[in-house]
Design an enzyme around this catalytic site. Structure first.
Site: not given
Ligand code: LLP
Length: 419
Positions: A275, A277-278, A314, A345, A373
């Site tokens: 899964e 994302g980043r 962030r 502010c 994000y």
């Molecule tokens: N799967 C689950 C169950 C998750 O909770 C997350 C991210 C992902 C996949 C995706 O993770 P990635 O591949 O993006 O690391 N707002 C934070 C990041 C929060 C991630 C939350 N869960 C930031 O800006 O660094």
């Protein structure tokens, strides 16, 4: 930064479009994505699996813009969602329900019902209470839903504490010691739940492989325990979490990350779900912003820009470091250390501190690595409208999210009856 944001003749470009042109046409601040960068990241994941049965379920929370979801849907992506809003976004963008994984610790009944109705591929269950609710709702609808239990392996992901999720004092997943009995319970007394997999996500922005390997070993040991009691699973979901290089981190390449999983799973016949994302979207986005004021105090030089924590949270939330580049490479202004701050502010409203830059009022600067994000965590604090988002495809600029208007800001609000 991806190679699709580069300087040409002293000017920063997104693919073949100058950022000056985008600022002129779209105004600032503005998020800019590169289609090529998104596609390249997707391809890197996809190629790395080779023949191992797999599904890449893009973690929608990283960037939920419809154009981005639609691009991944066109590549046969699955999606990892955590809310009904994300579910509807995926469907609106052409994603297929059966390729959706529904994660999250607090799925509401309405959300579960909608997910059952459209036929999502799998629910990743995070507590026994959730499992009971899921079973009751599936029974009411006379449906059978696919289940994976998300384990909490108590592994330190060695990342920022706010984005670590695999330790026993985090709210996520279910304790290893409770997993077997839960699977047994589903098998013996929950005819409307079918166990198809096991899931794990220990955190985000991981820069080492070893915590992933440790987590997979935990999952595999549970799978062999389950096998002993006659429970056969079809898939392993290893979540997301692969880090990117914001500053001087050295995360493993996408291929190395995928290979370590494939190596361990190759003779098991299990499907591997991830899964990300980043790692799919971070380097595909920049935030374009303009210097409104230069302000020198007795202790600091501030470049006050037209974007802030409302557009990119962030730095304020995690003290995250993002690269900051001038759009025009050369400047007559002297180089000095600046804190790049926004209009909000709050003293936490900074985009980067102590950056050596040559700046003048009116200059454009780009904040890098914000495709993940960034836009999705923005807010209307200080009554600031959400900003425009554009996708560059070679020499074409596509508006993929219009700037909010002032009217949009309070269109949903109502006055009390005649005061
Ligand atoms: N799967 C689950 C169950 C998750 O909770 C997350 C991210 C992902 C996949 C995706 O993770 P990635 O591949 O993006 O690391 N707002 C934070 C990041 C929060 C991630 C939350 N869960 C930031 O800006 O660094």
């Amino acid at each position: 930064m991806s190679s699709h944001f580069i300087y040409k003749q002293g000017q920063l470009y997104a693919e073949s479009v100058s950022l000056l042109k985008i600022a002129d046409q779209m105004g600032t601040p503005c998020y800019i994505y590169s289609r090529k960068a998104l596609e390249q990241n997707w391809q890197a994941f996809s190629d790395a699996f080779g023949k191992v049965p797999h599904r890449i379920c893009y973690a929608v929370k990283a960037n939920a813009n419809l154009a981005i979801l639609n691009l991944f849907a066109s590549k046969n992506a699955g999606f990892d969602i955590v809310s009904m809003g994300e579910l509807e976004r995926v469907l609106a963008a052409g994603g297929e329900a059966k390729k959706i994984i529904f994660s999250g610790v607090a799925k509401q009944s309405l959300e579960i019902l909608r997910a059952i109705e459209v036929g999502v591929g799998c629910f990743n269950v995070e507590s026994e209470s959730e499992l009971m609710r899921l079973h009751t709702l599936a029974a009411q609808q006379n449906k059978i839903v696919n289940i994976a239990i998300r384990i909490n392996p108590n592994i330190d992901a060695r990342t920022h504490p706010y984005i670590a999720t695999g330790l026993s004092d985090n709210k996520f997943g279910i304790d290893m010691k409770d997993i077997l009995s839960l699977y047994k319970k589903i098998q013996t007394s929950m005819p409307h739940c079918k166990v198809t997999g096991i899931a794990c996500h220990i955190g985000s922005q991981l820069t080492e492989l070893s915590p992933f390997v440790e987590a997979l070993d935990c999952v595999l040991s549970l799978i062999s325990e389950l096998r002993k009691i006659g429970i056969e699973l079809k898939h392993i979901d290893m979540g997301g979490g692969l880090g990117v290089r914001y500053h001087n981190e050295t995360p493993p390449p996408i291929a190395a990350y995928v290979h370590q999983f494939c190596e361990k799973l190759k003779n098991t016949g299990l499907e591997l779900i991830i899964e990300p994302g980043r790692a799919l979207v971070a380097n595909a986005g920049i935030l374009l912003t303009r210097v409104e004021y230069i302000k020198k105090t007795s202790s600091k030089n501030f470049a006050i820009v037209d974007a802030g924590m409302t557009e990119l949270l962030r730095p304020a939330l995690y003290e995250a470091w993002h690269p900051i580049m001038p759009v025009m490479e050369r400047s007559n202004a002297p180089e000095m250390l600046y804190d790049i701050v926004g209009p909000v502010c709050e003293s936490a409203d900074f985009l980067g501190n102590n950056r050596l830059l040559a700046l003048e009022e009116g200059d454009l600067i780009a904040i890098g690595m914000v495709g993940a994000y960034g836009a999705c965590m923005s807010s209307n604090y200080n009554a600031r409208p959400k900003i425009a988002e554009v996708m560059v495809d070679q020499d074409t600029i596509h508006l993929i999210s219009a700037r909010e208007t002032i009217q949009d800001l309070f269109a949903r609000e109502r006055l009390l009856p005649a005061l």
